[in-house]
Design a protein around this motif. Structure first.
Motif, PDB file in Angstrom:
ATOM      1  N   HIS A 307       0.833  -1.204   0.000  1.00  0.00           N
ATOM      2  CA  HIS A 307       0.000   0.000   0.000  1.00  0.00           C
ATOM      3  C   HIS A 307       0.870   1.258   0.000  1.00  0.00           C
ATOM      4  N   ARG A 308       2.177   1.083   0.281  1.00  0.00           N
ATOM      5  CA  ARG A 308       3.121   2.195   0.110  1.00  0.00           C
ATOM      6  C   ARG A 308       3.684   2.115  -1.301  1.00  0.00           C
ATOM      7  N   ARG A 309       4.175   3.244  -1.805  1.00  0.00           N
ATOM      8  CA  ARG A 309       4.929   3.178  -3.058  1.00  0.00           C
ATOM      9  C   ARG A 309       6.227   2.422  -2.781  1.00  0.00           C
ATOM     10  N   PRO A 310       6.831   1.792  -3.807  1.00  0.00           N
ATOM     11  CA  PRO A 310       8.074   1.052  -3.554  1.00  0.00           C
ATOM     12  C   PRO A 310       9.115   1.900  -2.822  1.00  0.00           C
ATOM     13  N   SER A 311       9.217   3.207  -3.167  1.00  0.00           N
ATOM     14  CA  SER A 311      10.224   4.041  -2.508  1.00  0.00           C
ATOM     15  C   SER A 311       9.770   4.476  -1.118  1.00  0.00           C
ATOM     16  N   ALA A 313       8.644   2.265   1.039  1.00  0.00           N
ATOM     17  CA  ALA A 313       9.061   1.153   1.892  1.00  0.00           C
ATOM     18  C   ALA A 313      10.250   0.475   1.219  1.00  0.00           C
ATOM     19  N   PRO A 314      11.396   1.199   1.149  1.00  0.00           N
ATOM     20  CA  PRO A 314      12.499   0.713   0.298  1.00  0.00           C
ATOM     21  C   PRO A 314      13.088  -0.632   0.710  1.00  0.00           C
ATOM     22  N   ARG A 315      13.289  -0.845   2.016  1.00  0.00           N
ATOM     23  CA  ARG A 315      13.909  -2.114   2.400  1.00  0.00           C
ATOM     24  C   ARG A 315      12.957  -3.285   2.168  1.00  0.00           C
ATOM     25  N   PHE A 316      11.670  -3.042   2.346  1.00  0.00           N
ATOM     26  CA  PHE A 316      10.667  -4.070   2.040  1.00  0.00           C
ATOM     27  C   PHE A 316      10.706  -4.426   0.560  1.00  0.00           C
ATOM     28  N   THR A 317      10.781  -3.392  -0.284  1.00  0.00           N
ATOM     29  CA  THR A 317      10.825  -3.606  -1.731  1.00  0.00           C
ATOM     30  C   THR A 317      12.083  -4.386  -2.120  1.00  0.00           C
ATOM     31  N   ILE A 318      13.216  -3.983  -1.538  1.00  0.00           N
ATOM     32  CA  ILE A 318      14.461  -4.688  -1.842  1.00  0.00           C
ATOM     33  C   ILE A 318      14.372  -6.137  -1.353  1.00  0.00           C
TER      34      ILE A 318
ATOM     35  N   TRP B 108      18.499   3.379  -3.963  1.00  0.00           N
ATOM     36  CA  TRP B 108      18.675   2.169  -4.755  1.00  0.00           C
ATOM     37  C   TRP B 108      17.488   1.907  -5.675  1.00  0.00           C
ATOM     38  N   ILE B 109      16.306   2.316  -5.281  1.00  0.00           N
ATOM     39  CA  ILE B 109      15.135   1.977  -6.084  1.00  0.00           C
ATOM     40  C   ILE B 109      14.399   3.203  -6.602  1.00  0.00           C
ATOM     41  N   GLU B 110      14.758   4.370  -6.106  1.00  0.00           N
ATOM     42  CA  GLU B 110      14.028   5.588  -6.451  1.00  0.00           C
ATOM     43  C   GLU B 110      14.022   5.879  -7.949  1.00  0.00           C
TER      44      GLU B 110
END
Lengths: 408, 115
Positions: A307-311, A313-318, B108-110
């Motif tokens: 529900h967050r944008r990938p950026s 929740a960056p560590r979750f996305t990674i 890293w992902i932005e």
């Protein structure tokens, strides 16, 4: 419309537990060995997972706490970390196996080389996860998996001996191979109550922003979702029994499973079966991939969620991206995906108590559950299934060893 | 400000989620700083967050602390707004220097489309 889509979370979570690549083969193998004798185990498993999913969904709705939050809180840092590591290993094994399953089904559909399809499968999963909102991921894979209902039609068309089928729902053991029977019973239970279902389900409830007003939706999701999962599992087993038992066939490959729909229903049946398996196995891949990312984020307190944008929740996305890459490496090594899930199911049962005990404890904590604290019924079932889980957890690996993975 | 009248520190506070004033999750309560344990009015003075703090959390904690990166962040108890299942803070994560791992990972992902 929202009501129809409202149970997608339960269906997707259940599909991962009941009709993923491991179950597809395990179910059919169990029937080939023991006929319909083990059908009752699926029912026991369905009730168990409904009890605990309802509980963790309620905790998620009332306190906004997903399962791994509860695990760290109740088990503390050390044991919680043990639970995290073991659950991540099992998640990765299962994810790799599901990706292998996706590639196998794509191979049956297209005839392209297996390894190319693994890479394509991973890329497709990554794109779907990246671009789709959580609700659409649920719907695509949950409802796509319902194409497996073709097995229910197939089961009826194949005219099984319904008397035998009915007797299968009464626990009995008509074999001299007691340990092999016990191994399959434990495996079916372990698969039905596999922990990543509740990781995914409770985090999904938080993703969807459930509150106390959604407790009805939670109950509906748990009952309809897992009920359907169990129903599909039973349909597969009955189909396999009607088709393979009279011929004495011992199916070992994923490719034999869709035959159960092809024989009575022709090409349409085969296509629906393959499509259903593709979505179910793909859905299980999503379940395990997300579970892995949810667990690590929740354990360490990182921001998480689709529900967050990938950026946002960056560590979750990674975390989910890394899991996909690791799964790619594991399955590219040429390991048999079916064997890999069998191991994953058996190892996951060891982590069962570490997952289900904290859920039961938190659901009983009046401090933040208030009037939604477990009632007597939930606790009676919860404790009963805790005993079942403990027995399964203690016996799973010894049984796997002494029965040579059910080969006798 | 609302805080429960009675709170079990072990169960109701330790290892709970920290949420900043904007609703962002920014770490867990890894340990607590207590004062006055030898006197008659012991009290919690701060929440401690970060890998170095894990050293005090048993054998696994020492192992994790050896691998983990990042400094200890001390959140004074006065910055706690409210405690329910999570611990809600009065300021943003960046003001309290929390959630920096996510800040470090963001570049890293932005750059990806749709991020």
């Amino acid at each position: 419309m929202n009501k129809i889509f409202g149970v997608a979370l339960g269906i997707l979570a259940a599909i991962g537990g009941f009709v993923d690549i491991g179950d597809l083969v395990f179910d059919v193998e169990a029937v080939a060995k023991f006929g319909y004798q083990l059908l009752w185990v699926v029912v026991v498993g369905v009730v168990g997972i409904i009890v605990y999913s309802e509980m963790c969904g309620r905790v998620a709705a009332v306190a906004e706490r997903p399962v791994f939050d509860a695990i760290r809180e109740r088990l503390g840092f050390g044991l919680g970390l043990g639970a995290l590591v073991s659950s991540e290993i099992v998640n990765l094994m299962t994810l790799a196996a599901e990706v292998g399953g996706v590639a196998l089904v794509l191979q049956l559909l297209s005839g392209l080389p297996y390894r190319v399809l693994i890479a394509l499968g991973i890329a497709a999963l990554a794109v779907v996860i990246w671009v789709s909102p959580f609700e659409w991921i649920e719907r695509i894979f949950g409802y796509g998996g319902l194409a497996l209902l073709v097995f229910a039609v197939a089961a009826i068309k194949l005219h099984p001996d319904w008397g035998d089928v009915g007797y299968g729902f009464v626990p009995h053991m008509d074999t001299s191979e007691h340990l092999v029977y016990a191994y399959f019973a434990v495996g079916l239970l372990g698969a039905a109550m596999t922990p990543y279902e509740v990781y995914f389900y409770s985090s999904g409830a938080v993703e969807e922003g459930w509150g106390p007003k959604d407790l009805g939706i939670n109950r509906a999701n748990a009952m309809i979702g897992y009920g359907l999962g169990g129903f599909l599992s039973l349909a597969l087993m009955i189909t396999a029994g009607a088709l393979f038992l009279p011929k004495g066939v011992q199916p070992q490959f994923i490719g034999t499973v869709p035959l159960g729909a092809q024989v009575p229903l022709g090409t349409i049946g085969l296509l629906l079966a393959l499509l259903g398996i593709l979505f179910a196995v793909g859905g299980a891949a999503i379940d395990t991939c997300f579970s892995g990312a949810y667990n690590v984020a929740q354990y360490f307190g990182w921001e998480w969620g689709k529900h967050r944008r990938p950026s946002g929740a960056p560590r979750f996305t990674i975390a989910w991206a890394v899991l996909l890459v690791l799964a790619l490496l594991v399955i590219m090594s040429g390991i048999d995906p079916v064997m890999l899930t069998e191991y994953a199911v058996i190892f996951s049962v060891v982590a069962l108590p570490l997952t289900y005990v904290p859920i039961l404890l938190v659901a009983n904590d009046r401090a933040y559950m208030g009037r939604y604290t477990n009632g007597r019924l939930a606790n009676a079932f919860g404790l009963l299934y805790l005993v079942v889980i403990l027995v399964v957890a203690v016996t799973a690996i010894p049984l796997m060893v002494v029965t040579n993975q059910g080969q006798g | 400000m609302s805080r429960p009248e009675e709170l079990d520190l072990g169960l109701g506070l330790l290892d709970h989620q920290l949420v900043d004033s904007e609703g962002r999750r920014c770490g867990n309560v890894d340990d607590l700083e207590l004062e006055g344990l030898d006197g008659d009015s012991p009290r919690v003075t701060a929440i401690l967050v970060g890998p170095p703090v894990w050293r005090g959390r048993g054998w696994f904690g020492r192992l994790a602390a050896a691998v983990g990166r990042g400094r200890t962040v001390r959140v004074p108890w006065d910055e706690v707004d409210k405690i329910d299942a999570a611990v809600h803070l009065k300021k943003t994560a960046s003001e309290l220097r929390l959630g920096r791992g996510d800040d470090r990972a963001r570049p890293w992902i932005e750059w990806l489309p749709g991020a």
